[in-house]
Design a protein around this motif. Structure first.
Motif, PDB file in Angstrom:
ATOM      1  N   ASN A 151     100.751  -2.982  62.839  1.00 42.30           N
ATOM      2  CA  ASN A 151     102.273  -3.405  62.540  1.00 42.30           C
ATOM      3  C   ASN A 151     102.918  -2.401  61.680  1.00 42.30           C
ATOM      4  O   ASN A 151     104.170  -2.296  61.503  1.00 42.30           O
ATOM      5  N   GLU A 152     102.019  -1.423  60.970  1.00 40.85           N
ATOM      6  CA  GLU A 152     102.427  -0.627  59.943  1.00 40.85           C
ATOM      7  C   GLU A 152     102.849   0.727  60.717  1.00 40.85           C
ATOM      8  O   GLU A 152     103.499   1.532  59.917  1.00 40.85           O
ATOM      9  N   GLY A 153     102.237   1.048  61.658  1.00 38.88           N
ATOM     10  CA  GLY A 153     102.221   2.344  62.308  1.00 38.88           C
ATOM     11  C   GLY A 153     101.063   2.547  63.353  1.00 38.88           C
ATOM     12  O   GLY A 153     100.615   1.701  63.910  1.00 38.88           O
ATOM     13  N   SER A 198     100.460   7.535  60.806  1.00 44.49           N
ATOM     14  CA  SER A 198     101.873   8.084  60.817  1.00 44.49           C
ATOM     15  C   SER A 198     102.696   6.567  61.151  1.00 44.49           C
ATOM     16  O   SER A 198     102.410   5.496  61.695  1.00 44.49           O
ATOM     17  N   ASP A 199     104.033   6.686  60.583  1.00 47.98           N
ATOM     18  CA  ASP A 199     104.932   5.657  60.899  1.00 47.98           C
ATOM     19  C   ASP A 199     105.423   5.640  62.511  1.00 47.98           C
ATOM     20  O   ASP A 199     105.433   4.274  63.264  1.00 47.98           O
ATOM     21  N   TYR A 200     105.516   6.728  63.069  1.00 44.90           N
ATOM     22  CA  TYR A 200     105.692   7.173  64.484  1.00 44.90           C
ATOM     23  C   TYR A 200     104.869   8.096  64.940  1.00 44.90           C
ATOM     24  O   TYR A 200     104.216   8.985  64.191  1.00 44.90           O
ATOM     25  N   ARG A 257     106.586   2.290  68.364  1.00 47.23           N
ATOM     26  CA  ARG A 257     106.102   3.199  67.455  1.00 47.23           C
ATOM     27  C   ARG A 257     105.602   4.474  68.247  1.00 47.23           C
ATOM     28  O   ARG A 257     105.690   5.347  67.343  1.00 47.23           O
ATOM     29  N   VAL A 258     105.438   4.570  69.414  1.00 48.08           N
ATOM     30  CA  VAL A 258     104.957   5.493  70.224  1.00 48.08           C
ATOM     31  C   VAL A 258     106.283   5.770  70.943  1.00 48.08           C
ATOM     32  O   VAL A 258     106.759   5.230  71.880  1.00 48.08           O
ATOM     33  N   ILE A 259     106.424   7.082  71.132  1.00 49.48           N
ATOM     34  CA  ILE A 259     107.781   7.640  71.836  1.00 49.48           C
ATOM     35  C   ILE A 259     107.292   8.840  72.635  1.00 49.48           C
ATOM     36  O   ILE A 259     106.550   9.807  72.365  1.00 49.48           O
TER      37      ILE A 259
END
Length: 485
Positions: A138-140, A153-155, A275-277
């Motif tokens: 939930n945080e990253g 990491s956040d993202y 979160r993952v791109i």
């Protein structure tokens, strides 16, 4: 060791490096890894299109890259050793653009410059390092590296190429179409009695299976369609000499020789668990025809990073990230369609006029190939690129794009009236008069006269209004992107 960062970037090709650089400009911390020992030295992509050159202006990269390349906006057709036609009107007819050409420049130049920029700000790539695992909370993201380090990491951005570990880790469908088309690619210093010209030349033979691409410095590139994997460079050069006859071409100095098999695919999703791109080749692959691969990937990075900055730095709603996929995925699909039509025309032609067919497709798909036709809306100015204009300050002439700032929105106020607006910190105001004021900007162009144009950090238009609607335009932006500000 555990490292904490805003964005963890996997893959330091041009897209990953651009993401890291743009993030640094935006005040975001990054960790970036790559399995390689250093930036690319030779080969791969060979051209930056007109739209990419505009984006490089906004990111303050243009002045360093542009002098190293070769401008090229002309395609010509040769048949049986004779000149047939020459055309460039799809570039010449562009509006709001001062660089109406490709800049022929190898991918290595882009990578090396970005790598140097990151090194200077102590954000260097962690080389010879791979990703072992990713866990999303939930945080990253919590990522485990091959050296035993853990990155929180956040993202996380997966810019790790067509065989993306990140995409495969989350089992994102990536159905690949493989037309049976195999090409040789040769970069070399040549000996030839064919006059070397800064044009893309397609040779009309039984099939248009040879293209001559001018490059920076004293090298040239040949694309040679072979349609089999077991070929030698000598066999590829034999086809080159058949196409260029009665002229001859010999290699004086070989720089790079490789082969590629055409593959086409677009990832089913670009955004994973919010979160993952995915970016670049990790989410879209296609033929090199039309020079769209590097340009499309770089445009991904420019579209993505300002949105992450708005979320991290200005409290924008996290749903803003959804627009990255909704805007960029249709572009990738259109690139596959245009590059696929081009590559298939080199093999199939109803009339046996392969080279002429190829150039007609270039004309038809010029919006993609120049990059200037990419838009994020169906009608109106919103979602289109802002036009580049000559903007003067006294007798000093500037291009509008040199005045834009990737880290902020820009409110362009085209009027001589006094303006009194309260703007959030993420919006720059640029008033542009219709005649020369004292110590202010002005333009002779009437393109946006009497309007306010709100421009996104990636230089696409967010909104348009009358002068009296300036506050409304700003308030709509705050409501749309920065609900928590």
């Amino acid at each position: 060791m555990t490292k904490e960062t805003d964005i963890f970037i996997v893959g330091a090709g041009p897209v990953g490096l651009a993401c890291a650089y743009l993030a640094a400009l935006s005040g975001l911390k990054t960790v970036i890894i790559d399995k390689s020992e250093g930036p690319l030295e030779v080969g791969r992509a060979d051209a930056l299109n007109g739209r990419t050159l505009q984006l490089l202006e906004v990111a303050n990269l243009f002045k360093e890259l542009y002098p190293q390349g070769l401008p090229c906006n002309t395609s010509s057709i040769w048949e049986n050793g004779k000149f047939v036609s020459r055309q460039s009107h799809w570039w010449d007819e562009l509006e709001g653009c001062f660089h109406k050409h490709f800049l022929m420049l190898g991918q290595s130049f882009v990578e090396k410059l970005l790598d140097e920029k990151l090194h200077k700000i102590n954000a260097s790539v962690l080389r010879q390092t791979t990703l072992e695992d990713i866990r999303v909370t939930n945080e990253g993201c919590i990522s485990t590296l091959s050296n035993g380090d853990v990155v929180k990491s956040d993202y996380l951005i997966g810019s790790d190429g067509s065989r993306s570990f990140v995409r495969n880790r989350f089992e994102i469908p990536f159905e690949i179409t493989r037309p049976q088309i195999v090409w040789a690619v040769i970069d070399a210093v040549l000996e030839t009695d064919f006059v070397r010209v800064p044009e893309i030349i397609v040779f009309q033979a039984e099939t248009s299976d040879v293209a001559w691409i001018p490059r920076e410095g004293n090298i040239d590139r040949f694309y040679v369609r072979m349609d089999r994997k077991d070929f030698s460079m000598e066999e590829a050069m034999e086809k080159v000499n058949i196409a260029t006859a009665p002229h001859t071409v010999k290699i004086k100095e070989l720089v790079w020789f490789s082969q590629f098999t055409v593959k086409e695919s677009v990832a089913e999703k670009y955004l994973i668990q919010d979160r993952v791109i995915l970016a670049g080749d990790a989410c879209h692959i296609h033929s090199v025809n039309g020079g769209q691969g590097l340009n499309t990937g770089l445009a991904d990075s420019f579209n993505l990073i300002w949105k992450l900055s708005m979320i991290k730095n200005h409290g924008a709603d996290k749903s803003l990230l959804n627009t990255y996929e909704s805007e960029r995925k249709p572009v990738a699909l259109s690139v596959i369609q245009s590059s696929g039509e081009l590559v298939r025309s080199t093999k199939y032609s109803d009339e046996g006029t392969h080279a002429k067919d190829y150039v007609k497709i270039v004309e038809k798909k010029a919006g993609n190939i120049t990059g200037m036709g990419i838009r994020y809306s169906n009608d109106g100015l919103a979602g289109t690129r802002v036009y580049d204009l000559i903007v003067n300050k006294g007798k000093e002439k500037n291009r509008l794009y040199t005045l834009l700032d990737y880290t902020k929105f820009t409110l362009l106020y085209f009027s001589d009236k006094k303006i009194d607006l309260e703007l959030p910190s993420y919006i720059n105001l640029l008033q542009i008069h219709s005649n020369d004021p004292q110590n202010g900007f002005w333009t002779a162009s009437e393109h946006y006269k009497g309007q306010v144009i709100l421009v996104r950090p990636d230089s696409y238009i967010e909104a348009v209004g009358t002068l009296d609607e300036a506050n409304l335009v700003i308030n709509n932006l705050i409501g749309k992107y920065a609900k928590a500000c």
